[in-house]
Each structure stands twice: as C-alpha cells, then as structure tokens.
Design a protein around this motif. Structure first.
Motif, PDB file in Angstrom:
ATOM      1  N   UNK A 124      37.746  -9.368  26.636  1.00  0.00           N
ATOM      2  CA  UNK A 124      38.243 -10.057  27.797  1.00  0.00           C
ATOM      3  C   UNK A 124      37.167 -10.590  28.496  1.00  0.00           C
ATOM      4  N   UNK A 125      37.362 -11.997  28.384  1.00  0.00           N
ATOM      5  CA  UNK A 125      36.191 -12.755  29.053  1.00  0.00           C
ATOM      6  C   UNK A 125      36.019 -12.356  30.490  1.00  0.00           C
ATOM      7  N   UNK A 126      37.065 -11.848  31.368  1.00  0.00           N
ATOM      8  CA  UNK A 126      36.451 -11.638  32.678  1.00  0.00           C
ATOM      9  C   UNK A 126      35.574 -10.269  32.709  1.00  0.00           C
ATOM     10  N   UNK A 127      35.860  -9.412  31.713  1.00  0.00           N
ATOM     11  CA  UNK A 127      34.973  -8.473  31.736  1.00  0.00           C
ATOM     12  C   UNK A 127      33.595  -8.716  31.369  1.00  0.00           C
ATOM     13  N   UNK A 153      35.478  -3.762  23.305  1.00  0.00           N
ATOM     14  CA  UNK A 153      36.087  -4.275  22.335  1.00  0.00           C
ATOM     15  C   UNK A 153      37.137  -5.279  22.379  1.00  0.00           C
ATOM     16  N   UNK A 154      37.738  -5.396  23.611  1.00  0.00           N
ATOM     17  CA  UNK A 154      39.050  -6.126  23.855  1.00  0.00           C
ATOM     18  C   UNK A 154      38.848  -7.730  23.883  1.00  0.00           C
ATOM     19  N   UNK A 176      35.911   7.058  22.781  1.00  0.00           N
ATOM     20  CA  UNK A 176      35.942   7.018  21.355  1.00  0.00           C
ATOM     21  C   UNK A 176      36.395   5.858  20.845  1.00  0.00           C
ATOM     22  N   UNK A 177      36.002   5.084  19.728  1.00  0.00           N
ATOM     23  CA  UNK A 177      36.355   4.069  19.212  1.00  0.00           C
ATOM     24  C   UNK A 177      36.281   4.155  17.821  1.00  0.00           C
ATOM     25  N   UNK A 178      37.193   3.716  16.800  1.00  0.00           N
ATOM     26  CA  UNK A 178      36.928   3.940  15.312  1.00  0.00           C
ATOM     27  C   UNK A 178      35.801   3.012  14.888  1.00  0.00           C
ATOM     28  N   UNK A 179      35.480   2.139  15.674  1.00  0.00           N
ATOM     29  CA  UNK A 179      34.329   1.326  15.343  1.00  0.00           C
ATOM     30  C   UNK A 179      33.265   1.216  16.422  1.00  0.00           C
ATOM     31  N   UNK A 220      35.104   2.950  30.464  1.00  0.00           N
ATOM     32  CA  UNK A 220      36.243   2.947  29.169  1.00  0.00           C
ATOM     33  C   UNK A 220      35.316   2.152  28.104  1.00  0.00           C
ATOM     34  N   UNK A 221      35.161   2.836  26.842  1.00  0.00           N
ATOM     35  CA  UNK A 221      34.517   2.150  25.860  1.00  0.00           C
ATOM     36  C   UNK A 221      35.592   1.021  25.236  1.00  0.00           C
TER      37      UNK A 221
END
Ligand code: DAH
Length: 345
Positions: free
Chosen positions: A337-340, A334-335, A200-203, A329-330
């Motif tokens: 992280x360029x490595x991802x 939204x974090x 889940x994510x609020x956005x 993991x959703x």
C-alpha cells in the motif's frame, strides 16, 4: 487539453445548459435549498459559477497558447519535438522499511570488516538442516515449521528441496567456498509455515552473521554484538545474554537489548510500555559459539574444529523494523500500500 475539440468537451461538461455541472448545481443545490437558506446558497452558487467560467476561459487560453507554441516550434524546424507539452514526472521510489533496516544493520557489520554473503531461497534439506546439526527426524526440526517443495520423495532426504527457514544454511555454503578466517553478514528472505497475523508472516527476512578464526571466544561474540547494537539503536542501549538452545551453536544464547522505547523503565509515563511488555528488555537475536559438529561438515576446507572457533548470530529484520518504526502489524510491510510505504520516502 490539446485543441479546440478537447476544450469544447471540457466546456460542455461544466457549462452545457442541459446537463452541465453548473446546471446540476443550480437544480440540486439552489432550487432544492429551503427558502431561509436561498440567499446564502445563491451567493455560494454564484461564486462557483464565476470560478467555472474563469477555468473554462483559462483552458481556452491554454490550448490556444499550446497551438501557438507548437506552430512556432514547427516553423523553427523543432518539429516533432513538442516543447509545449508538460514534462513527464517520474515519481522517485523509496527504500522499503525492511530493506532500509537491513541495509543499516548490514552497514554496521561492514564497518567492522564483515563482507556480505548470500545463498538460495530454495534450499536442500542438507544445507537447511543436516549440516547445521539437525539430524534427520530430530525433534529440533519441529521448531522451524517448514514449507517443502512438492514431489521430492524419490530423492535421498538430504537432496530434497524446501524453502529455507533461516539464513543459517549460507554459513555452510560460504565456509565451503572460503577458507578461514571468515567474517560475513547474510541478509535474506526466509519462509515458514506460519499463518499470517500481526506478528507472523509466512515470508520474512533475517540477518545472519558468522565469524570464524583461531581463538574466537564468547567474549568476542558479546563485544561485537554489544557494539553493533549501540551503533544501530544508539549508544545508551545495554545488552543482556540469556542461555538458549540452537542445534548449530554451543553454548547458545538469546540477546536482549534494553528497551529503546521506554529506556528500560518498562513504563511510558503512567502507561505500561507495550513493545517490551513492561520488562524493559526486548529480544533481538539468537547467537552462540559455532558447534564443532558444524565445522565437521566443512573440515576439509580448513575448518578443523580443533583449530578454529567461531560465533554466529541471526536476527529478524522485519521484527526490528516493526519495533524501530512503531508499526503494529507486520502485514503492512507486504501489502504494497503506497500510502503506508510513502512514509519512508
Ligand atoms: N537460525 C536461527 C533461527 O532462525 C537464528 C539463529 C540463532 C542464527 C543462533 C544463528 C545463531 O546464527 O547462532 O531461529
């Protein structure tokens, strides 16, 4: 390294008697080595020394070359252009996996003749709920935990602002502007008051669809969505429709696709298939025939519920991207992280 001064700083950093890196290597590695390892460490330290000396000499050549090139350029009147400097490397961006998934899905519907529509993220109660047949205070509103904009109490309820909880309000907004027949896809950002966790994510993001014409049937809905899923996931997936409820469609259904990870078997070798929870089916979207009560709100623009019919659907783009790329993991989406994110470059 542009000049002798730069080079001297570089040389001293590595080779200064007192504090240079080589001196420290000598102190910390060679002197500290136990006697039985001295010989081997000595050889390794010597090798490092040779390499450092070579690096420092090369660096000197480099700045001298730069100086020569610069002087030549100046002599030839090319100043200030400095052809000796390295070029600027601009990293090429990449599509975010959610954007990529959205674009691919939108494309499938564009090929069927659908056009793209959009609407505001900050929406009124009227478009997000009332015109979609969620009357004020109706318990169906509780299924969409809503983030409200503060300070709206003085307004009549239908004008109060909120963050849209789904892309469905764009159905009404588009029908107000365009007369039938209509075929649209609506990608967009939505918000809900859900605490963040792995799923889940609020956005998050949805892709909505709407087709309105004379004589649109549930058969058209099934045929269109079955085709779209085969285009998107591959021609071997099957679809399954199960009864559900949404206030703005009647009848309503949830559509499942056969699990594209285990091929519908529910198992991966000897292990249970997790994405489909061993059922062989994955829930992909909500859909249904547009409720006549919804058409009532746009009746004056040619949507007389006695004359037109339509189907609608809505799916979660992030959820589909999670499944498609096997991300667990959703939040990773939204974090930033360029490595991802680089994995999609
Ligand atoms: N708006 C619904 C939701 O967010 C999803 C949905 C269901 C959209 C059925 C539709 C539909 O257009 O027909 O839960």
């Amino acid at each position: 390294m542009k000049n002798e001064g730069d080079w001297k700083v570089f040389r001293d950093r590595w080779m200064a008697r007192k504090n240079g890196v080589l001196t420290q290597v000598n102190e910390l590695w060679l002197k500290a080595a136990p006697s039985e390892a001295k010989r081997e460490v000595g050889l390794a330290v010597n090798e490092i020394k040779v390499q450092v000396e070579r690096g420092v000499t090369d660096a000197k050549d480099h700045y001298e070359n730069v100086a020569t090139l610069r002087a030549t350029a100046r002599d030839r009147g090319l100043y200030p252009l400095d052809i000796s400097l390295p070029g600027v490397r601009r990293p090429i961006g990449a599509e975010h996996p959610v954007v990529k998934t959205t674009n691919e899905m939108v494309r499938v519907f564009q090929k069927l003749g659908y056009s793209v529509a959009d609407g505001p993220v900050v929406e009124t109660d009227y478009y997000n709920f009332e015109s979609l047949n969620f009357p004020p205070n109706h318990p169906a509103r509780d299924t969409q935990d809503t983030l409200f904009i503060a300070g709206q109490q003085a307004k009549p309820q239908r004008e109060r602002l909120l963050l849209r909880t789904h892309t469905s309000p764009v159905q009404i907004r588009t029908m107000e502007k365009m007369r039938p027949p209509l075929r649209i896809v609506i990608p967009g950002t939505v918000h809900r008051n859900d605490p963040p966790d792995a799923s889940h994510s609020p956005m998050f993001h949805q892709i909505e669809g709407l087709a309105v014409d004379t004589n649109i049937t549930f058969g058209d809905l099934k045929g269109t969505l079955d085709h779209a899923m085969k285009e998107f996931f591959g021609s071997s997936v099957k679809t399954s429709f199960r009864p559900s409820f949404f206030p703005f469609t009647e009848p309503s259904a949830e559509m499942y696709v056969s699990c594209f990870i285990c091929g519908g078997s529910g198992r991966r070798g000897n292990d249970p298939c997790r994405p489909c929870k061993q059922t062989g089916w994955i829930e992909i979207l909500g859909c249904g025939m547009v409720d006549p009560n919804v058409f009532e709100f746009v009746k004056d623009n040619g949507y007389d519920p006695r004359k037109v019919s339509g189907f609608a659907f809505g799916m979660g783009a992030d959820r589909i991207a999670l499944l498609k790329y096997g991300v667990d993991d959703i939040q990773l989406f939204f974090q930033g992280d360029v490595r991802f994110l680089r994995q999609w470059a």
